[in-house]
Every structure is written in C-alpha cells, then in structure tokens.
Design an enzyme around this catalytic site. Structure first.
Site, PDB file in Angstrom:
ATOM      1  N   GLY A  71      -5.184 -21.007   4.016  1.00  0.00           N
ATOM      2  CA  GLY A  71      -5.404 -22.261   4.670  1.00  0.00           C
ATOM      3  C   GLY A  71      -3.955 -22.747   5.208  1.00  0.00           C
TER       4      GLY A  71
ATOM      5  N   ASP B 199       0.841 -36.151  -4.568  1.00  0.00           N
ATOM      6  CA  ASP B 199      -0.533 -35.650  -3.716  1.00  0.00           C
ATOM      7  C   ASP B 199      -1.629 -35.081  -4.486  1.00  0.00           C
ATOM      8  OD1 ASP B 199      -1.854 -35.798  -1.277  1.00  0.00           O
ATOM      9  OD2 ASP B 199      -1.260 -33.995  -0.671  1.00  0.00           O
TER      10      ASP B 199
ATOM     11  N   GLY C 106      -1.437 -26.482   6.039  1.00  0.00           N
ATOM     12  CA  GLY C 106      -1.407 -27.545   5.366  1.00  0.00           C
ATOM     13  C   GLY C 106      -0.357 -28.565   6.479  1.00  0.00           C
ATOM     14  N   GLY C 107       0.112 -29.564   6.056  1.00  0.00           N
ATOM     15  CA  GLY C 107       1.173 -30.409   7.097  1.00  0.00           C
ATOM     16  C   GLY C 107       2.216 -29.693   7.202  1.00  0.00           C
ATOM     17  N   MET C 108       2.655 -28.933   6.272  1.00  0.00           N
ATOM     18  CA  MET C 108       4.160 -28.456   6.318  1.00  0.00           C
ATOM     19  C   MET C 108       4.211 -26.712   6.607  1.00  0.00           C
ATOM     20  SD  MET C 108       6.507 -30.402   6.410  1.00  0.00           S
ATOM     21  CE  MET C 108       7.642 -28.846   6.390  1.00  0.00           C
TER      22      MET C 108
ATOM     23  N   VAL D 184      -0.485 -20.708   4.474  1.00  0.00           N
ATOM     24  CA  VAL D 184      -0.606 -19.945   3.329  1.00  0.00           C
ATOM     25  C   VAL D 184      -1.487 -19.007   3.537  1.00  0.00           C
ATOM     26  CG1 VAL D 184      -1.060 -20.015   0.795  1.00  0.00           C
ATOM     27  CG2 VAL D 184      -0.258 -22.035   1.971  1.00  0.00           C
TER      28      VAL D 184
ATOM     29  N   LYS E 271       3.491 -18.618   1.246  1.00  0.00           N
ATOM     30  CA  LYS E 271       3.527 -19.876   2.100  1.00  0.00           C
ATOM     31  C   LYS E 271       4.654 -19.864   3.138  1.00  0.00           C
ATOM     32  CE  LYS E 271       3.831 -25.014   1.732  1.00  0.00           C
ATOM     33  NZ  LYS E 271       3.552 -26.078   0.687  1.00  0.00           N
TER      34      LYS E 271
END
Length: 287
Positions: A56, A174, A58-60, A63, A78
């Site tokens: 996946g 979050d 994400g914003g940062m 992964v 990550k």
C-alpha cells in the site's frame, strides 16, 4: 564496510551529512538522496530485506511486503516516498519508529527493525514491521456479516490496544477502520492497530500554539476527527480525541453510516460541520 545502519536511534546521525537538521525546506532534486520507491522492483533488496510485492501507499510512505534474510520472515517494509524525502520526512519516520518502540501489545503491529541503507550516493530509510494479514475492520465485518456482538468484541480489542498506547504516552491521531486490520488466529479474529505515522507523544512540548505565520496543520482523517482535532494544533489534543475517533468507528460498525453527513461537503464545510453540529443519533437512522 557495512552500508546499513540497523539501529533506528542512530538513523538521524547517519543522515546528518545529507540533511540540514530541523530544516523546513526540502533538498533540491539534484541533492535529494532518494530512489523512487514506486519503482522498486520485486526482487530488489533494501538492507537485509528482499521486496516481494507492494502492500500500500500512504501520505508519507510506501509499504512493501518483504522477506528478511536468513530467517525468511515476512515483514511489512515502509520506506519514505521520494516527494517526502526531506529532513521533515526523515523526522516523521524516526518519530514513528520511536513511538512503535514504546508499544508492546498483541493488538498493535510491532516494529521489528529500522534503519537506513546507504549506497551509490543514495540513502533509503526504512521501518520493518510485523506483517498483518487480513482485511480492514469494515471489510471483515461486512464480508462475514458479523452480528453486533462480534463487531463489538473486535471493537473492544481495538479499545484495549489504544488504551495501552495511551498508557505509554502515545496518541494515535488517525484511528479509522483502514488502520485496523483483522487477522485470523487459532483463538478467533484478532484486531491489529496500524500506522502510528502521525502519532503524538503526550510529553512532546516542541510544537507551540498556531500563529498566523505558522498555522495549525490538520492531521488525521476528517471523517473520524474530534472537534478539537478539526481545529488543528497538536497542543490542544489529548487521549480524548482518540476516544472520539473510536466512537465514530463504533457508530460506523453498528449503522454503516457516519454521525455527520459529510458526503456533499468540501474539506472546510466538513470541518465546520463536525465542530458545530450535533451528531445524528444511532436510532434515527433508517433501518
């Protein structure tokens, strides 16, 4: 010479020659020591890990599913996205490592290793985490059509994990079904809380109140935010914002809807509605 630093506590030191400490500006493309993580090929290596596939983005970070050398243990690896490769991005990754290092709970995905691989003029920071196999919370209860009692049992597991984090001085910030995976075990389904990338440490006093020159940065997912979190400014947040988010998750688990109708709202309208409107009671939803 070993080109890998495996102790996350000295990653910052290893990167000191590449980044100016506490710099708010990102390095230029000419000096940014990054690879495009989305182009990392299956079979490529990062330190002691071999990339198997993409899990996946994400914003940062991105992964990957990876395999550890010698043990062949599967892990979630990550790495920072190229666009986030800056001193601030590095700080956030280090912060996540430090946060996860505090937490030891069966309901929280554990950190296994962290470091930075340097070589060929590039530096690739990474976190190696426990690989959790399973669907998200909402996907799991929907696919298996779980009764209310079973849904609440999973939610209780999440609450227990979040309480552990709070006892260790960690506020997630979050919490949402996408960050809660359900894995199958011999004892039944087990909820695991993931992604502490924007977590706040309760003793961290480095961020003062927002000012016109430095406005508050909104952190989290709006649909699950408390009114206080929507106002921005980490100094105003405490564990109650996580509890509020858990309440929204519970509401969604039981009704399939949100306490506020944000479907036609833009970002600012959604933030305003959460801060001013009274949530719709569960019993008022159409059956």
């Amino acid at each position: 010479m070993n080109d890998e630093v495996s102790d996350w506590r000295i990653v910052a030191q290893a990167l000191a020659e590449k980044y100016e400490p506490n710099s708010a500006a990102s390095p230029s493309d000419a000096t940014r020591p990054a690879v495009d993580q989305l182009c990392i090929q299956i079979g490529s290596r990062i330190g002691r890990y071999t990339i198997i596939g993409l899990l996946g983005q994400g914003g940062m970070g991105v992964v990957y599913r990876a395999k550890q050398d010698v043990t062949n243990r599967p892990v979630a690896l990550k790495v920072i996205q190229k666009s986030r490769m800056s001193s601030k991005g590095i700080d956030l990754l280090l912060r996540e490592a430090a946060v996860l290092g505090r937490l030891r709970h069966q309901g929280i995905a554990q950190i296994l290793d962290a470091g930075v691989v340097q070589g060929g003029g590039q530096a690739t920071p990474y976190l190696a985490m426990e690989l959790v196999e399973g669907p998200s919370l909402i996907e799991a209860v929907s696919a298996d059509a779980l009764p209310i009692r079973s849904r609440l049992q999973l939610l209780a597991q999440v609450c227990d994990a979040v309480e552990h984090a709070h006892q260790k001085g960690v506020i997630h910030r979050d919490l949402k079904p996408a960050n809660i995976l359900i894995e199958k075990t011999i004892d039944g389904p087990r909820a695991k809380v993931l992604d502490f990338g924007v977590a706040k440490l309760t003793e961290d006093k480095t961020q003062g109140p927002p000012t016109p020159e430095h406005p508050a940065r909104l952190v989290g997912t709006i649909q699950y935010m408390s009114p206080e979190q929507c106002r921005g400014g980490a100094e105003a947040l405490d564990a109650r914002s996580d509890v509020f988010a858990l309440g929204v998750v519970a509401y969604e688990l039981l009704s399939g809807a949100f306490p506020y109708d944000l479907s036609r709202c833009d970002r600012n309208e959604a933030i305003g509605r959460i801060q001013t409107q009274v949530p719709l009671r569960l019993g008022e939803h159409d059956s």
